[in-house]
Design a protein around this motif. Sequence first.
Motif, PDB file in Angstrom:
ATOM      1  N   PRO A 133      -0.184 -18.940   8.158  1.00  0.00           N
ATOM      2  CA  PRO A 133      -1.378 -19.793   8.160  1.00  0.00           C
ATOM      3  C   PRO A 133      -1.878 -20.208   6.776  1.00  0.00           C
ATOM      4  N   TYR A 134      -1.145 -19.926   5.727  1.00  0.00           N
ATOM      5  CA  TYR A 134      -1.730 -20.088   4.396  1.00  0.00           C
ATOM      6  C   TYR A 134      -1.508 -21.483   3.791  1.00  0.00           C
ATOM      7  N   THR A 183      -6.808 -13.881  -4.641  1.00  0.00           N
ATOM      8  CA  THR A 183      -7.157 -15.014  -3.791  1.00  0.00           C
ATOM      9  C   THR A 183      -8.487 -15.601  -4.215  1.00  0.00           C
ATOM     10  N   ASP A 219       2.132 -10.891   2.861  1.00  0.00           N
ATOM     11  CA  ASP A 219       2.405 -12.277   3.264  1.00  0.00           C
ATOM     12  C   ASP A 219       2.320 -13.214   2.071  1.00  0.00           C
ATOM     13  N   ARG A 251       8.513  -7.731   6.150  1.00  0.00           N
ATOM     14  CA  ARG A 251       7.378  -7.964   7.035  1.00  0.00           C
ATOM     15  C   ARG A 251       7.685  -7.503   8.458  1.00  0.00           C
ATOM     16  N   GLY A 252       6.676  -6.880   9.072  1.00  0.00           N
ATOM     17  CA  GLY A 252       6.775  -6.561  10.492  1.00  0.00           C
ATOM     18  C   GLY A 252       7.627  -5.363  10.833  1.00  0.00           C
ATOM     19  N   ARG A 281       0.848  -1.170   0.000  1.00  0.00           N
ATOM     20  CA  ARG A 281       0.000   0.000   0.000  1.00  0.00           C
ATOM     21  C   ARG A 281       0.897   1.237   0.000  1.00  0.00           C
ATOM     22  N   ASP A 304       2.323   4.864   4.695  1.00  0.00           N
ATOM     23  CA  ASP A 304       1.171   4.070   4.266  1.00  0.00           C
ATOM     24  C   ASP A 304       1.411   2.569   4.331  1.00  0.00           C
ATOM     25  N   PHE A 305       2.660   2.199   4.474  1.00  0.00           N
ATOM     26  CA  PHE A 305       3.033   0.789   4.333  1.00  0.00           C
ATOM     27  C   PHE A 305       2.389  -0.059   5.429  1.00  0.00           C
ATOM     28  N   ASP A 306       1.824  -1.182   5.033  1.00  0.00           N
ATOM     29  CA  ASP A 306       1.258  -2.116   6.010  1.00  0.00           C
ATOM     30  C   ASP A 306       2.138  -3.360   6.055  1.00  0.00           C
ATOM     31  N   PRO A 307       3.034  -3.436   7.038  1.00  0.00           N
ATOM     32  CA  PRO A 307       3.991  -4.547   7.050  1.00  0.00           C
ATOM     33  C   PRO A 307       3.387  -5.871   7.504  1.00  0.00           C
ATOM     34  N   PHE A 308       2.082  -5.878   7.790  1.00  0.00           N
ATOM     35  CA  PHE A 308       1.443  -7.146   8.156  1.00  0.00           C
ATOM     36  C   PHE A 308       0.332  -7.501   7.178  1.00  0.00           C
ATOM     37  N   ALA A 309       0.287  -6.807   6.049  1.00  0.00           N
ATOM     38  CA  ALA A 309      -0.834  -6.998   5.133  1.00  0.00           C
ATOM     39  C   ALA A 309      -0.881  -8.428   4.608  1.00  0.00           C
ATOM     40  N   LEU A 310      -2.068  -8.876   4.372  1.00  0.00           N
ATOM     41  CA  LEU A 310      -2.275 -10.216   3.834  1.00  0.00           C
ATOM     42  C   LEU A 310      -1.554 -10.378   2.501  1.00  0.00           C
TER      43      LEU A 310
END
Lengths: 448, 510
Positions: B454-455, B366, B174, B195-196, B156, B165-171
């Motif tokens: 979890p994927y 997805t 991942d 990530r994270g 993002r 804006d960065f979402d380091p946990f975004a689906l």
Amino acid sequence: MMIASMLLLMPTALPVAQEPTRDPVGRATVYRFDTVETLDGEALRNVTMLVRDGIIERMGQAVVVPENAEVYDYRGTGKVVMPPITLTHADFLHSDRRGGGRNARFLAADSLWLAEDWASDLLEEGILMVGIDPPGSGMPGRTSVLLADDQVGVPEPLVADLHLKVDVKGSSSSKRLVRDGLKAADKAIKSEEKAKADWEKARADWEAAQKKKAEEAEAAKKKGEGGKPSAAQNGDGKGKDDKEPPKEFAPPKMDPNIEPLVDWVRKERVAQIWLGSAADWLHWQDLVGDRDLPHQIILRHGTSQNFHEVVDQIAATGLCVDVVTSISYLPYTRTRVNLPAELIAAGVEKLVLSPRSSNLSGVQGFRLSVAQVVAAGLDRATALRAMTLEPAASMGQEELIAPLAVGAPATFVIWSGDPLDPMTEAMQVLSEGEVLYDRVKAEKEEQR
Amino acid sequence: MKNRTRFFLMAAVVWTLQISLAAASFAPQDPPPAPDPVPEVEDEPPVQEEEVVEEVEQVEQAEDAEDAEEAEEAEEAEEEDPNAVDPNSPYLAIYGADIHTVTDGLIRRGIVLCKNDRILKVGKKIRIPDGARRIDATGMQVYPGLMGVDTSGIVRGRGSSMRDDFDPFALNLDLGLAGGLTLVQSGNAMAKLARGTLDGVMVGETGWVNLGYSSTSPGGRRQLRESMRKVRDYLREVRNWNIDKSMGEEVGEEPSSKGLNSGHLALLEGKAMARFNANSLKDLLSICDFLEEYPMQAVIFGGQEAWACAGRLGRVGAHLVITPRAKAWADQTLNAPSGWTIENAKILWEHGVPFSILPQQRWISTGGLAGRDMLTLPMEAAFAIRGGLPQDAALRALTLDAAEILGIEDRVGSIEPGKDADLIICDGDLFHYRTFVQWSVVNGKMVYDKEVAPYFAHIRPRQVASFEEVMEEIERALDETEEAVELEDVPEAPAIDAPEQAAVEVSDRE
């Protein structure tokens, strides 16, 4: 301040419930219950509670009942007594949606928009105290606290100006807003400091000048004839020295939207930080940097239900955490996350549970969702505290809604059964010994 | 018979022991097996182990004295408990895997040692520092992290506000990691899938200049050429002015760049890359004409018929971003080869045109259509391989060539010392449909673990058996056989792992 406001409220509230024939001073009421959830250790069984002047005077299995006492014996009915439920965010109590932005000057209490029976709506659910927030993102204003006692008309808030709401949920614009707000606050503090330094200097100069003048005058008096020329000299510098700076320092006028932020930066005010995802937590850390700003954390996840990624970091701060009571699924998976339980496991000590949605139906389903979270692993005692005492403490009202013990205010709810059973109803709500709500009475009135 | 079976099984045990220990001494720089949750050293009878080690050492000494020395060294290291892992260690060692370096071929059973966010060493004989974080990738394949050119929706935010804006946990982040990506270009920004964390995310901006040069808009073409001509004239003037000045001649004022398109100026000065969109042969050829007239760095997106003019594209030095499975039918009115072919990538490679590969969907989907989005980028490249592209070239297209198109080939795109530690560890060949990314490393940190995320954890779970587990399994099998054999009259069943024998028996019966 809390006590002061209570004292203000008491005279208006008390005469309504007061029975004319009996002197309220020294009046004793005795309750007998099967179960009392004191929320301070184990629940007590088979309890006799003596209430006088709104305070629990005695509580236990062997309590002597005074002669003139009014006795209510609820033994054998399965009723459970617990401190009242407290909500930190009852958004349905206002509808003045100003939106967000930098509007820290607004108070939530000023934008109340209450339904006629808002208080009984809350009391019916065993809720006595609610916090209300200004709506919107960014910095939309400051929160207030209301008591759901029988106030007619526009209620006087218990606390009008409590916390500063800072919402950094999910957008870079709100992050920028807060960053700019903090910068403006720093600037305001600096300019005030400069103004104060200027004033101090001016005052010191003036005082020195006055002293000198007095000395000179003294000297002149002693000399006698020499007084005249020195007075003339003084007259020359009159415009500069004689204008007295104000005795008290008057700080320069501040932008009313910045003032609460300045208080916050000076650690005189607590802020509620609203976060929408784990990323927001990192962004908040990024934003605040090394600053030490007093705050509480409000977790309200949106589509990305991933606060569990940062629970350890959040727990490490030791802050009060307010979280929605729900079991979440990780997106596109069947992996369930019990966020309240994870927060406790990570070491969060001050946990506040909030209803899934802050409208009235959300509030009505609150106990059910707490029951679900407890069924999925959250400790029951922790959950009960997190819906009663902890939210009150987070709003600074820990003396008003306190564990039931001798010396504590007789503020509690009599539930028809286990409060975490969704079929259970609040039968009575008492605030400092005074019955604010009685379900039997209310239903009778309704029938009429 | 009982004795015979037992003998063979014992022989098998000894053989297995020797193999594993021999393997340890053949590659003594390899650390001992992955740290187990169970304390292994205490449980083992130490005397026996020492005996066996001595045996193997003797054999090794005979063969290779140097290796034996190193085995001793390894032993010494073992005494200091090299399994102790410091989670905050700056070092990360990935060992036991085949390393596809892209620039330096394949290293079998090698080690990649990373320090902080860079690759420190790559090779077979590397000492792993004490306390280093480790990934036991025995039997796995290590590749540089894949790069997504011109993706959408994986990260993002764009441009300089990326960090906010960065979402380091975004689906999607991942899933991008699960698909092997470690860096994506989105808008004009290039971001690591770190990530994270918010640190080390932004890599830079592409600074591409979009040029429309389509056959459907002759006016636009004319305008572009006009603007380019002005810029070229200006650059010539500046050059002449500078030469005159340096010769000490009388010069007037420096020529002004006023009124010129700054983007076009940057292109002709070689400071930026031009970006075209073109699929048809007609458009591609006219872009070639344009690039011959105005030489500049260029990347062309699409290129469905690029195979038909691969030579010219190579000569003008254009980069391409192609989708091997995108289809376009031949133009019957054209007196030239046209249309789509699965050999597109192969032909471009033969003509030395650097290219990257993009699936039909530039985002992560997805909602089905598996294999056509960024979640399965290597699958798209696999179709190019199917059309004749060598596998090395396909890997290069997803890594180093993509980095070159993005202008960051000095930082990422291959496994070399000094480059960013962005790696993926796969459980098989990258281009095989069965392969999963097991671990992703971005900026020297493990950011994806298939077993933890979890994927895909439930699909073919990763199982790394420890030495003890293997031994226990053998012992258990021994005991069971013993019991079975005691039933004397049980006919000898063909072993499952000996199909030839079974086949012989069946044919005998016939």
